[in-house]
Design an enzyme around this catalytic site. Structure first.
Site, mmCIF file in Angstrom:
data_model
loop_
_atom_site.group_PDB
_atom_site.id
_atom_site.type_symbol
_atom_site.label_atom_id
_atom_site.label_comp_id
_atom_site.label_asym_id
_atom_site.label_seq_id
_atom_site.Cartn_x
_atom_site.Cartn_y
_atom_site.Cartn_z
ATOM 1 N N GLU A 1 0.004 12.983 -11.891
ATOM 2 C CA GLU A 1 -1.358 13.518 -11.842
ATOM 3 C C GLU A 1 -1.374 15.001 -12.142
ATOM 4 O O GLU A 1 -2.245 15.484 -12.861
ATOM 5 C CB GLU A 1 -1.923 13.336 -10.442
ATOM 6 C CG GLU A 1 -2.442 11.974 -10.193
ATOM 7 C CD GLU A 1 -3.190 11.992 -8.899
ATOM 8 O OE1 GLU A 1 -4.360 11.646 -8.904
ATOM 9 O OE2 GLU A 1 -2.579 12.389 -7.897
ATOM 10 N N GLY B 1 -4.005 3.611 -0.264
ATOM 11 C CA GLY B 1 -4.047 2.175 -0.036
ATOM 12 C C GLY B 1 -5.425 1.806 0.515
ATOM 13 O O GLY B 1 -5.955 2.510 1.375
ATOM 14 N N MET C 1 -1.248 9.872 2.901
ATOM 15 C CA MET C 1 -0.254 10.580 3.712
ATOM 16 C C MET C 1 -0.468 12.098 3.818
ATOM 17 O O MET C 1 0.418 12.793 4.308
ATOM 18 C CB MET C 1 1.148 10.277 3.153
ATOM 19 C CG MET C 1 1.472 8.791 3.143
ATOM 20 S SD MET C 1 3.083 8.386 2.471
ATOM 21 C CE MET C 1 4.161 9.082 3.697
ATOM 22 N N GLU C 2 -1.611 12.606 3.346
ATOM 23 C CA GLU C 2 -1.765 14.065 3.327
ATOM 24 C C GLU C 2 -3.147 14.583 3.741
ATOM 25 O O GLU C 2 -3.266 15.665 4.339
ATOM 26 C CB GLU C 2 -1.500 14.626 1.903
ATOM 27 C CG GLU C 2 -0.114 14.395 1.355
ATOM 28 C CD GLU C 2 0.051 13.029 0.700
ATOM 29 O OE1 GLU C 2 -0.974 12.389 0.379
ATOM 30 O OE2 GLU C 2 1.194 12.579 0.522
ATOM 31 N N ASP D 1 -3.310 0.229 -4.147
ATOM 32 C CA ASP D 1 -2.755 -0.974 -3.502
ATOM 33 C C ASP D 1 -3.605 -1.274 -2.276
ATOM 34 O O ASP D 1 -4.468 -0.474 -1.906
ATOM 35 C CB ASP D 1 -1.292 -0.711 -3.092
ATOM 36 C CG ASP D 1 -1.169 0.502 -2.192
ATOM 37 O OD1 ASP D 1 -0.892 1.603 -2.708
ATOM 38 O OD2 ASP D 1 -1.399 0.380 -0.973
HETATM 39 N N1 ADE Z 1 -0.768 6.029 -0.943
HETATM 40 C C1 ADE Z 1 -0.999 5.008 -1.793
HETATM 41 N N2 ADE Z 1 -0.860 3.823 -1.186
HETATM 42 C C2 ADE Z 1 -0.506 4.099 0.094
HETATM 43 C C3 ADE Z 1 -0.193 3.300 1.215
HETATM 44 N N3 ADE Z 1 -0.204 1.968 1.119
HETATM 45 N N4 ADE Z 1 0.141 3.922 2.368
HETATM 46 C C4 ADE Z 1 0.168 5.267 2.449
HETATM 47 N N5 ADE Z 1 -0.112 6.078 1.415
HETATM 48 C C5 ADE Z 1 -0.461 5.500 0.252
#
Ligand code: ADE
Length: 249
Positions: free
Chosen positions: A13, A79, A193-194, A217
């Site tokens: 990205e 996700g 995660m951020e 996902d």
């Molecule tokens: N970023 C993209 N998919 C994720 C997931 N399943 N868990 C945590 N961070 C993500």
């Protein structure tokens, strides 16, 4: 003009963002490469957030302290947790929570100690502007990602969702963990995660913050870390199209 901080979660990205800057110059701080340049004539500083809450918080702090950014926009993948939030959709955060924060029984679960709250809101004006830009891009993604990617990833009428994003230092890749998150935070639309860490840093400094995440996902047994093709072909193209649409208005 005060620069705009653009944080990307993945290399692919950031590379796509850098292609849009005609004049970027690299400055190294805290082991990170910060790219100063202009996009549609507006000063920007683009940087890889790195993965996880602490790394992203350090990156955000450097953007504010060393580069004097007046706002921060985060783009990346996430996700999907909410029902109807499918791969290829986009989630615009209106607030963020750290799903792995738990100082109970000293403080209620998810509450960030000494802040008296668990959720950090994004900036309404900045988020509204990004919402308009994202809607324009999602009306017809074919010019941005191409018909091959639409077919390969089954992107059907991608939607924009707005609401709560949950962040934590875990890649959620089991259906059991996904279900448990859906139970503890039923309003959460997506997990990454951020974001919540950057939102907290921005709240500390009074810097407007917004976050846009493309769903890569469903955070279940089918979610795996090898999604770089999706990021290259879809997520990074969405991000660049949305940011470009926003910056040119
Ligand atoms: N970023 C993209 N998919 C994720 C997931 N399943 N868990 C945590 N961070 C993500």
């Amino acid at each position: 003009m005060t620069p705009i901080g653009i944080m990307s979660a993945m290399h692919e990205e950031l590379a796509a963002v850098l292609q849009a800057l005609p004049d970027e110059q690299r400055v190294q701080v805290a082991g990170r490469d910060f790219w100063q340049g202009h996009w549609h004539g507006r000063p920007v500083v683009a940087v890889l957030s790195r993965i996880g809450k602490v790394a992203a918080a350090t990156t955000a702090t450097a953007l504010i302290e060393r580069f004097g950014v007046g706002q921060i926009v985060f783009t990346g993948v996430a996700g999907g947790l909410g029902s109807g939030v499918k791969v290829g959709d986009v989630v615009l955060a209106r607030s963020l929570v750290q799903h792995d924060m738990d100082a109970s029984p000293l403080f209620p679960r998810h509450e960030v100690p000494l802040y008296g709250r668990s959720r950090f809101d994004t900036d309404p004006g900045l988020s509204d502007a990004l919402q308009r830009a994202s809607q324009e891009v999602l009306v017809d993604v074919a010019p941005h990602v191409g018909f091959e990617a639409i077919a390969e990833f089954g992107l059907q009428s991608p939607r924009l969702h707005e609401g709560l994003i949950a962040s934590g230092d875990r890649f959620v890749s089991t259906t059991a963990e996904c279900r448990s998150l859906q139970q503890t935070l039923p309003e959460a639309l997506a997990v990454e995660m951020e974001g919540a860490a950057v939102a907290q840093v921005c709240a500390d400094y009074g810097v407007p913050f917004a976050a846009l995440r493309t769903i890569s996902d469903r955070a279940d047994d089918d979610a795996h870390a090898d999604f770089s093709r999706f990021i290259r072909q879809v997520a990074s193209r969405y991000s660049v199209a949305m940011l470009s649409q926003w910056l040119k208005t």
